[in-house]
Enzyme design. Structure first.
Site, PDB file in Angstrom:
ATOM      1  CG  LEU A   1       9.907   8.686 -13.914  1.00 25.49           C
ATOM      2  CD1 LEU A   1      10.396   8.797 -15.350  1.00 25.49           C
ATOM      3  CD2 LEU A   1      10.214   9.973 -13.161  1.00 25.49           C
TER       4      LEU A   1
ATOM      5  CE  LYS B   1       7.571   2.315 -16.513  1.00 25.19           C
ATOM      6  NZ  LYS B   1       8.563   2.457 -15.489  1.00 25.19           N
TER       7      LYS B   1
ATOM      8  CG  ASP C   1       1.672   0.646 -11.994  1.00 24.60           C
ATOM      9  OD1 ASP C   1       1.262   1.699 -11.495  1.00 24.60           O
ATOM     10  OD2 ASP C   1       2.849   0.454 -12.317  1.00 24.60           O
TER      11      ASP C   1
ATOM     12  CB  CYS D   1      -8.802  -8.876   5.021  1.00 23.09           C
ATOM     13  SG  CYS D   1      -8.490 -10.559   4.485  1.00 23.09           S
TER      14      CYS D   1
ATOM     15  CD  GLU E   1      -2.345 -14.969   9.715  1.00 21.28           C
ATOM     16  OE1 GLU E   1      -3.494 -14.509   9.849  1.00 21.28           O
ATOM     17  OE2 GLU E   1      -1.569 -14.588   8.823  1.00 21.28           O
TER      18      GLU E   1
ATOM     19  CG  HIS F   1      -8.631  -7.231   0.657  1.00 18.23           C
ATOM     20  ND1 HIS F   1      -7.891  -6.554   1.598  1.00 18.23           N
ATOM     21  CD2 HIS F   1      -8.314  -8.535   0.797  1.00 18.23           C
ATOM     22  CE1 HIS F   1      -7.132  -7.406   2.264  1.00 18.23           C
ATOM     23  NE2 HIS F   1      -7.368  -8.616   1.804  1.00 18.23           N
TER      24      HIS F   1
ATOM     25  CD  GLU G   1      -8.806  -3.083   0.690  1.00 16.36           C
ATOM     26  OE1 GLU G   1      -9.972  -3.268   1.110  1.00 16.36           O
ATOM     27  OE2 GLU G   1      -7.839  -3.798   1.041  1.00 16.36           O
TER      28      GLU G   1
HETATM   29  N1  GLN Z   1      -3.790 -13.180   7.491  1.00 16.27           N
HETATM   30  C1  GLN Z   1      -5.200 -13.300   7.331  1.00 16.27           C
HETATM   31  C2  GLN Z   1      -5.593 -14.531   6.531  1.00 16.27           C
HETATM   32  O1  GLN Z   1      -4.765 -15.108   5.875  1.00 16.27           O
HETATM   33  C3  GLN Z   1      -5.781 -12.041   6.707  1.00 16.27           C
HETATM   34  C4  GLN Z   1      -5.363 -11.841   5.308  1.00 16.27           C
HETATM   35  C5  GLN Z   1      -5.531 -10.433   4.835  1.00 16.27           C
HETATM   36  O2  GLN Z   1      -5.735  -9.510   5.626  1.00 16.27           O
HETATM   37  N2  GLN Z   1      -5.426 -10.205   3.555  1.00 16.27           N
HETATM   38  O3  GLN Z   1      -6.711 -14.931   6.542  1.00 16.27           O
END
Ligand code: GLN
Length: 589
Positions: free
Chosen positions: A45, A47, A101, A417, A441, A544, A546
């Site tokens: 909702l 909150k 949140d 990232c 990876e 990040h 953002e």
């Molecule tokens: N998978 C990548 C890493 O571990 C990027 C991680 C991400 O985008 N948050 O470095």
């Protein structure tokens, strides 16, 4: 309410009676008041939105506010949750991985939060069990009440002390009646009992149904939800009615009667085009003063301060809906069907757009479909591209093709990232001639592992603690675009959540071919920002950004991306350069 003096008198003594009241050092009863927000009828909702907007109104009046989210799940943090199920994982500066949140609170309050602002049932149980093993319960049988509920109250009071808070805003996840949240609700009942009259204000957020077939609002589900709350021994003080359309007087009156709450404290909180207009909505119906009156803290407000803060806020909200430009940003990603999994990116774009007078539309691109061959068909409509963060190998080739398309066709690009890593791989393959370049990876055996886990991190791999998390300082290289965007400073702080990074042995090769690493770790050879000088806007960051964009302080990289997209869309060579746009709208560093 009882006079609770006898309870406080128990402090410090080894108690054999039923009053269990662990208090943190320095706790002053009566200093901090509590606003407790619970949901009924259904979850989702808003909150967090409600609670953060109300907290903002009190903060604007000069009060110190501290939010805390109490999550019902047993996970210790949100790090292992799938964003597709639970929304994005928000990372705090101290490295805590939390529910999304917390992002709403940070944005609304323009305040960095810490792990003290986030609690899960898992954390609560873990600390009770740890205390039990350390013999801290002095021979008592450890029980849900009073020990588990005591731990919850302890956390709230610790936050009160730490934040020196006038008001702690407690948001209880889920809805009243959920088994997993029941002990939180009981803890809140106890808190109100112990703290005494006028210490706690309970807000019930409920939902008014409006089935299309009936064409009218129905309040029965809301009434039943409120009743369920009252069965736990909690009488709501305020009821906020969420609904699609403004709640009718009839429905509000019914809720008032059945909920035992005076009509002037039952509000309509209907859908609004932007969450940034909600503070004004709550203010218009007098909710802020209602709460201050109930908590008897009107005398703590600084109205002159409020006038200034509110004006600053309205300067921002006045721009809502006045956008006279429009751009489309393509976001390639794995969780493209759920907007919540990219909540902070959408917010950061919105902040940038509002400040630049531009509506930012988002075109979701299913990454696994993109190839070098079809990239033009899938991406030629967009004015800018974001490759966001992610984990695992799915869609990686599509991301790399999207980067290539952006680089070769001079489309503004921001890599976040994993999007930074994709840009390095693309550059290594297509410009540096390392055709086998990849990330370990995705391909642990690749011949040119330009993205890899660094040796020092490999050592701690088995311990599960090898994720680089939280705020880190980034040294900015002078005379680069990043340097200009951040206001020509030596260092900025960004937030991180990654395990892999550029392998230092490839840095020279990449730089010799023109890639500029404009942000680096001050202490380790970790590349954190990259850019391409001969491109309208091409930037990637291992961070990040953002997560740290705020409505009143839009993040420079996002402002630059949107500004570059505007230049491209309107083919105006004289439109503001990204760095000039940033200078005009960002209060950088
Ligand atoms: N998978 C990548 C890493 O571990 C990027 C991680 C991400 O985008 N948050 O470095």
């Amino acid at each position: 309410m009882t006079d609770n003096k006898h309870i406080l008198a128990q402090l410090g003594s080894v108690s054999t009676d039923e009053f269990f009241l662990p208090l943190p050092k320095g706790y002053q009863k009566g200093k901090t008041r509590y606003v407790i927000v619970v949901g009924t009828v259904m979850s989702g909702l808003g909150k967090g939105i409600f609670s953060s907007c109300l907290a903002k109104l009190l903060q604007d009046k000069g009060l110190k506010v501290a939010p805390i989210k109490l999550e019902g799940y047993l996970n210790i943090d949100s790090g292992t949750l799938n964003p597709f199920r639970h929304g994005e994982v928000f990372v705090l500066d101290d490295g805590m991985e939390t529910d999304m949140d917390l992002g709403t609170y940070e944005r609304m309050l323009d305040q960095n939060l810490t792990r003290a602002n986030f609690s899960t049932s898992g954390q609560v149980y873990r600390s009770v069990l740890d205390k039990e093993r350390h013999g801290e319960y002095l021979g008592r049988d450890v029980q849900m009440i009073p020990h588990v509920t005591g731990e919850v109250k302890l956390r709230l009071r610790e936050l009160a002390v730490k934040a020196d808070a006038d008001v702690v805003f407690v948001e209880i996840g889920g809805t009243v009646g959920d088994l997993e949240n029941a002990f939180y609700i009981e803890a809140m009942r106890e808190l109100a009992y112990e703290e005494g009259p006028h210490s706690c204000c309970f807000v019930a957020l409920t939902y008014i149904l409006e089935p299309h077939a009936l064409g009218e609002q129905k309040s029965k589900a809301a009434q039943l939800g409120i009743k369920q709350l009252m069965q736990t021994g909690i009488q709501p003080d305020i009821i906020a009615c969420r609904a699609e359309n403004e709640v009718t007087e009839t429905a509000l009156q019914k809720i008032s009667v059945f909920g035992n709450v005076p009509a002037e404290r039952v509000f309509s909180m209907h859908d609004s085009a932007s969450i940034y207009s909600i503070p004004a909505m709550l203010r218009d119906c007098g909710l802020d003063f209602e709460v201050l009156r109930m908590l008897r803290i009107e005398d703590r407000t600084k109205l002159r301060f409020e006038r200034k803060e509110w004006e600053r806020w309205c300067d921002f909200t006045d721009k809502l809906g006045k956008e006279n430009k429009e751009v489309t940003i393509g976001i390639t990603g794995k969780y493209t069907s759920v907007r919540d999994s990219y909540a902070s990116i959408l917010n950061a774009l919105e902040h940038a757009g509002i400040h630049l007078g531009c509506t930012v539309n988002v075109n979701w691109i299913e990454t696994s479909e993109v190839t070098d061959k079809n990239a033009d068909r899938l991406l030629n409509q967009v004015d800018g591209i974001i490759v966001p963060g992610g984990f695992g190998s799915r869609g990686m080739e599509g991301k790399i093709s999207s980067v290539r398309y952006a680089r070769e066709n001079h489309i503004p690009y921001l890599g976040l990232c994993l999007g930074f890593q994709a840009a390095v791989i693309e550059y290594a393959r297509n410009v540096c001639g390392l055709s086998d370049a990849d990330s370990t990876e995705v391909n642990p055996q690749c011949k040119a592992p330009v993205i890899d886990v660094l040796p020092e991190q490999k050592k701690i791999e088995g311990l599960g603690g090898n994720m680089r998390l939280g705020g880190q300082d980034v040294t900015i290289k002078p005379d680069t675009l990043a340097w200009r965007l951040f206001g020509k400073v030596e260092s900025v702080r960004l937030r991180f959540r990654h395990r892999y990074e550029v392998d230092p042995q490839y840095i020279d090769t990449l730089e010799q071919k023109g890639l500029v690493f404009s942000g680096k770790s001050p202490t380790q050879p970790i590349m954190q920002i990259l850019e391409l000088p001969d491109h309208p806007f091409f930037m990637g960051t291992q961070a990040h950004p953002e997560l740290t964009s705020r409505p009143l302080q839009p993040q420079p990289m996002f402002v630059a991306l949107v500004a570059a997209a505007i230049r491209r869309r309107y083919a105006q060579a004289d439109a503001a350069l990204p760095e000039d746009a940033v200078r005009a709208v960002c209060r950088v560093c």
